[in-house]
Structure formats: C-alpha cells, structure tokens
Scaffold this motif. Sequence first.
Motif, PDB file in Angstrom:
ATOM      1  N   LEU A  42      30.834  41.776  28.715  1.00 25.35           N
ATOM      2  CA  LEU A  42      32.013  42.435  28.125  1.00 25.35           C
ATOM      3  C   LEU A  42      32.935  42.852  29.264  1.00 25.35           C
ATOM      4  CD1 LEU A  42      30.559  44.890  25.455  1.00 25.35           C
ATOM      5  CD2 LEU A  42      31.420  42.596  25.139  1.00 25.35           C
ATOM      6  N   CYS A  43      34.245  42.809  29.002  1.00 24.28           N
ATOM      7  CA  CYS A  43      35.231  43.118  30.029  1.00 24.28           C
ATOM      8  C   CYS A  43      36.305  44.012  29.408  1.00 24.28           C
ATOM      9  CB  CYS A  43      35.845  41.798  30.494  1.00 24.28           C
ATOM     10  SG  CYS A  43      37.205  41.960  31.625  1.00 24.28           S
ATOM     11  N   ARG A  44      36.945  44.833  30.246  1.00 29.17           N
ATOM     12  CA  ARG A  44      38.036  45.681  29.724  1.00 29.17           C
ATOM     13  C   ARG A  44      39.162  44.827  29.140  1.00 29.17           C
ATOM     14  NH1 ARG A  44      37.718  50.484  29.371  1.00 29.17           N
ATOM     15  NH2 ARG A  44      36.083  51.667  30.387  1.00 29.17           N
ATOM     16  N   SER A  45      39.275  43.618  29.618  1.00 29.13           N
ATOM     17  CA  SER A  45      40.316  42.746  29.054  1.00 29.13           C
ATOM     18  C   SER A  45      39.995  42.405  27.598  1.00 29.13           C
ATOM     19  CB  SER A  45      40.422  41.462  29.866  1.00 29.13           C
ATOM     20  OG  SER A  45      40.672  41.798  31.204  1.00 29.13           O
ATOM     21  N   ASP A  46      38.716  42.394  27.244  1.00 30.68           N
ATOM     22  CA  ASP A  46      38.370  42.187  25.828  1.00 30.68           C
ATOM     23  C   ASP A  46      38.945  43.321  24.985  1.00 30.68           C
ATOM     24  OD1 ASP A  46      35.196  41.085  27.002  1.00 30.68           O
ATOM     25  OD2 ASP A  46      36.730  39.806  26.111  1.00 30.68           O
ATOM     26  N   GLY A  66      34.935  36.692  24.228  1.00 35.25           N
ATOM     27  CA  GLY A  66      33.904  36.501  25.265  1.00 35.25           C
ATOM     28  C   GLY A  66      34.299  35.481  26.310  1.00 35.25           C
ATOM     29  N   HIS A  67      34.650  35.988  27.526  1.00 33.01           N
ATOM     30  CA  HIS A  67      35.091  35.073  28.587  1.00 33.01           C
ATOM     31  C   HIS A  67      34.210  35.147  29.836  1.00 33.01           C
ATOM     32  CE1 HIS A  67      37.507  38.825  29.267  1.00 33.01           C
ATOM     33  NE2 HIS A  67      37.328  38.564  30.530  1.00 33.01           N
ATOM     34  N   GLU A  68      32.989  35.662  29.632  1.00 32.00           N
ATOM     35  CA  GLU A  68      32.074  35.835  30.785  1.00 32.00           C
ATOM     36  C   GLU A  68      30.686  35.372  30.328  1.00 32.00           C
ATOM     37  OE1 GLU A  68      30.729  39.951  32.289  1.00 32.00           O
ATOM     38  OE2 GLU A  68      32.277  39.348  33.712  1.00 32.00           O
ATOM     39  N   GLY A 127      37.428  32.835  24.879  1.00 35.91           N
ATOM     40  CA  GLY A 127      37.601  34.199  24.372  1.00 35.91           C
ATOM     41  C   GLY A 127      39.015  34.725  24.524  1.00 35.91           C
ATOM     42  N   LEU A 128      39.897  33.870  25.000  1.00 37.46           N
ATOM     43  CA  LEU A 128      41.309  34.253  25.223  1.00 37.46           C
ATOM     44  C   LEU A 128      42.179  33.276  24.457  1.00 37.46           C
ATOM     45  CD1 LEU A 128      40.803  34.850  29.010  1.00 37.46           C
ATOM     46  CD2 LEU A 128      40.992  36.619  27.234  1.00 37.46           C
ATOM     47  N   GLY A 129      42.029  33.386  23.130  1.00 38.68           N
ATOM     48  CA  GLY A 129      42.750  32.478  22.236  1.00 38.68           C
ATOM     49  C   GLY A 129      41.947  31.237  21.892  1.00 38.68           C
ATOM     50  N   SER A 161      30.911  35.223  36.441  1.00 41.42           N
ATOM     51  CA  SER A 161      32.034  34.330  36.084  1.00 41.42           C
ATOM     52  C   SER A 161      33.342  35.087  35.897  1.00 41.42           C
ATOM     53  CB  SER A 161      31.702  33.556  34.807  1.00 41.42           C
ATOM     54  OG  SER A 161      31.571  34.449  33.707  1.00 41.42           O
ATOM     55  N   ASP A 162      33.244  36.395  35.752  1.00 41.30           N
ATOM     56  CA  ASP A 162      34.486  37.171  35.623  1.00 41.30           C
ATOM     57  C   ASP A 162      34.475  38.354  36.588  1.00 41.30           C
ATOM     58  OD1 ASP A 162      36.034  39.159  32.983  1.00 41.30           O
ATOM     59  OD2 ASP A 162      36.821  38.340  34.840  1.00 41.30           O
ATOM     60  N   ALA A 163      33.598  39.308  36.380  1.00 39.23           N
ATOM     61  CA  ALA A 163      33.553  40.473  37.283  1.00 39.23           C
ATOM     62  C   ALA A 163      33.315  40.029  38.722  1.00 39.23           C
ATOM     63  CB  ALA A 163      32.447  41.432  36.832  1.00 39.23           C
ATOM     64  N   LEU A 165      33.631  36.938  40.086  1.00 38.71           N
ATOM     65  CA  LEU A 165      34.660  36.014  40.570  1.00 38.71           C
ATOM     66  C   LEU A 165      35.966  36.749  40.845  1.00 38.71           C
ATOM     67  CD1 LEU A 165      35.783  33.223  41.186  1.00 38.71           C
ATOM     68  CD2 LEU A 165      36.051  32.841  38.714  1.00 38.71           C
ATOM     69  N   THR A 166      36.328  37.680  39.965  1.00 32.58           N
ATOM     70  CA  THR A 166      37.584  38.429  40.161  1.00 32.58           C
ATOM     71  C   THR A 166      37.495  39.291  41.420  1.00 32.58           C
ATOM     72  OG1 THR A 166      37.943  38.453  37.777  1.00 32.58           O
ATOM     73  CG2 THR A 166      39.181  40.058  39.076  1.00 32.58           C
ATOM     74  N   ALA A 167      36.343  39.928  41.620  1.00 29.61           N
ATOM     75  CA  ALA A 167      36.147  40.752  42.826  1.00 29.61           C
ATOM     76  C   ALA A 167      36.174  39.871  44.080  1.00 29.61           C
ATOM     77  CB  ALA A 167      34.821  41.502  42.728  1.00 29.61           C
ATOM     78  N   PRO A 302      46.137  39.714  42.090  1.00 31.26           N
ATOM     79  CA  PRO A 302      45.288  38.534  41.891  1.00 31.26           C
ATOM     80  C   PRO A 302      44.758  38.476  40.461  1.00 31.26           C
ATOM     81  CG  PRO A 302      44.099  40.186  43.131  1.00 31.26           C
ATOM     82  CD  PRO A 302      45.515  40.690  42.995  1.00 31.26           C
ATOM     83  N   PHE A 303      44.530  37.258  39.999  1.00 23.95           N
ATOM     84  CA  PHE A 303      44.036  37.059  38.638  1.00 23.95           C
ATOM     85  C   PHE A 303      42.809  36.174  38.652  1.00 23.95           C
ATOM     86  CE2 PHE A 303      43.824  36.668  34.198  1.00 23.95           C
ATOM     87  CZ  PHE A 303      43.763  35.322  33.833  1.00 23.95           C
ATOM     88  N   TRP A 304      41.699  36.739  38.207  1.00 20.71           N
ATOM     89  CA  TRP A 304      40.438  36.000  38.061  1.00 20.71           C
ATOM     90  C   TRP A 304      40.096  35.290  39.367  1.00 20.71           C
ATOM     91  CZ3 TRP A 304      39.855  34.285  32.335  1.00 20.71           C
ATOM     92  CH2 TRP A 304      38.501  34.239  32.003  1.00 20.71           C
ATOM     93  N   GLY A 305      39.801  34.016  39.389  1.00 23.67           N
ATOM     94  CA  GLY A 305      39.447  33.331  40.627  1.00 23.67           C
ATOM     95  C   GLY A 305      39.386  31.827  40.406  1.00 23.67           C
TER      96      GLY A 305
END
Length: 355
Positions: A42-46, A66-68, A127-129, A161-163, A165-167, A302-305
């Motif tokens: 789960l991500c805050r973007s959700d 769900g994007h992770e 999970g983003l459309g 894949s999200d937390a 990769l973004t970091a 920066p956005f994601w990775g």
Amino acid sequence: MSTDGTRAVRLTRWGGPPVITEVARPVPTGEQVLIQVEAAGLCRSDLHVIDAREGALLYRTPFTLGHEVAGRVLERGPGAMGPAVGERVVVYGPWGCGSCARCAVGSENYCDRRTALDADRTGTGAGLGRDGGMADLLLVPSGRLLVPVGELAVVQAAPLSDAGLTAYHAVAGIRRAIDDDASVVVIGVGGLGHLAVQILRATTTARVLAVDVREEALALADQCGAHFATLLRPDSAAVLRDRTGGVGAVAVLDFVGGRSSLDLATGVLRPGGELVVVGSGGGELSVRKPGVLPPGTRISLPFWGTLPELEQVVALAREGVLKVEVEQFALSRALEAIEGLRSGGVRGRAVLVPD
Ligand code: FEH
Ligand code: ZN
Ligand code: ZN
C-alpha cells in the motif's frame, strides 16, 4: 467463490470507497503475462487515488488498485518474453508506451508519450487507471516489466517496486553531491524514508540525519543505520545544522513534502545543495523570495524510478543489504489496511497477502 472468479480491491466510482469484489480471471494475449499475486504494498498515492474527485485524475473507473506487486508468473501470452512460468518476480509499476526514447532505456516513469497516455485515459500503470495488484491475479502488459527476485520473500520484494525504487531513484539524483564529510537529511522515515536511510548507508559515504514527527519512526531510523535521528521541532534546523559541522546538508530528501518539512529543508540546506521533494504533502515553496533558499539550491521532483534501478534495488535486497519494515495484512483485510495507512498507524510498509 466461483472457481473462475478471483478477488480484487477496486475503485468502482470516484469519491466512493474501494470495494473487494470478484472479477473474471484475465487471459493473457500477445506479450501479456498473468501474475499470481503473492504480495501487494500500500502507498500514500493509493490514498490520493481513492480520495480523488471525479476529473482530478485522467483514469476511468472501475479499476483495481495496487502498484507495488510481487508474485509468480502464472501464464504467458503467445508472444510474451521475460521470466518463465513459475518464476517469482516483482512488477515494475510505471507502464509507459514501451517504445519511445525514454521507455527504450527502461525509464518508463518518464515516458515521452505520457501525455498521450493520459489523454487516452487508459491509465499510466498498475493500479493507476490500469488494473493493479491488490488482487489474486494481475495482468501485466509485457514481460519487460518483470524483474526476477529469486528466493527473496515476496513481502520483502513487493515494496521494492515502489517504496524501494522511489527512494533509490531519489538517492541516485544526489549521488554526485555527496563529497567527503557530506551530510544528507532524510525527512519522513516511513515506507520510503526508512529505505532511503538504508540505501544512503549502503551506497554512499554520507552522514545520514533523519527527522520525523513520530518517536517510533526515530527508532526505525536508528535501526536502518541513521547516524542521528530527531523529532521535528522548531529548533530542528539548528540541531541538524550543528550535526553537519555547521555547514549544512549537501542534500535534503523530503518524503513528506509538507509546509513544515519544506521549511526545515530551507533552514538546513548548504549553499549549492540539493532539495529533493518526493512527498506530496501539499507544501509550497517560494523559489524566488530572497532568503528562502540558500544560493545555488537545485530542486528536483523525482518520480518513481527506472527499470535498471529496480534491478539494482532487487540486487541490494537479495544481498541482504535492504530490509523492508513490513506490516502484513490479509487481502481480505485490505480496507482495514488502507484506513490504517490513512491514520498513520502503519510502521514501515503495509503489504497485502492474498489469503
Ligand atoms: C504513483 C502514482 C502517482 C503519483 C505518485 C506515485 C508514487 O507512489 C509512485 O512511487
Ligand atoms: Zn506509490
Ligand atoms: Zn514511452
């Protein structure tokens, strides 16, 4: 539960709550690959997606959140490439056009055709459309978006894949600024920040100074290797600047992006430093008002990775260098997990596991 239906956490209308419902089993065609989901973070973007008003996002409901996501390759379309059936993988979440100059080098997070994809309103990622992985099954457009994870535990793999990769992408952007005796401030030690602390410690020589508003986050920062961690207070800039030897931080990674975190960043940055704003906490910064930012400050959003970076993050995790702090929830408790994230009651990253 019928044998051919599977569960999914879906946003069925803008402004409405997500619902756990049964969906038909997807059938992979062409290059597509069907994943048996084993973990979805789960991500805050959700929350931003769930809370979006109609028209705020260029996505069409209904779609699965769900994007992770991590899981096993279950079935491949006839033209599919990449990992074989049975292989355990993590899913690269930004789904670009796959053929522009950026996508050709794995930077689908910065796809040149994103505007066209937005206009097409078919979504820009899992999970983003597009149907995502808070579900039993996930249909992925191509095997190019899958990274093998070997024996890595899936609840550790999904957040990479999200937390993770973004970091990692945020740290990659400031690596050149980290010289001898450099200090880097990490604001927000949550799902992304705690991994940024570990990535900084594992891949740079920086002195890592962490800030959060929660005592338990400071303990997590220490556990992840921060040299110093402090609660956000009115004197935090002075306290942190003192820890830099008085010169300030060569970089600030702001995983909150709110008014107080941006104010703190401007107070602790060294002249010629890097302000990296990852969090979308609604903060504003006047870049031209005299005295707000030190001279020479470079600002990045920066956005994601990228796909190559995801491979590097997975490699670090498989070497045991990265440890994700995870709070696990059964898929059937997804709505409870989402509310737990919203209330700030999750330590590290919340991960759903199909039950
Ligand atoms: C995803 C979609 C839109 C904005 C931000 C995000 C991030 O969570 C990706 O890491
Ligand atoms: Zn996210
Ligand atoms: Zn593209």
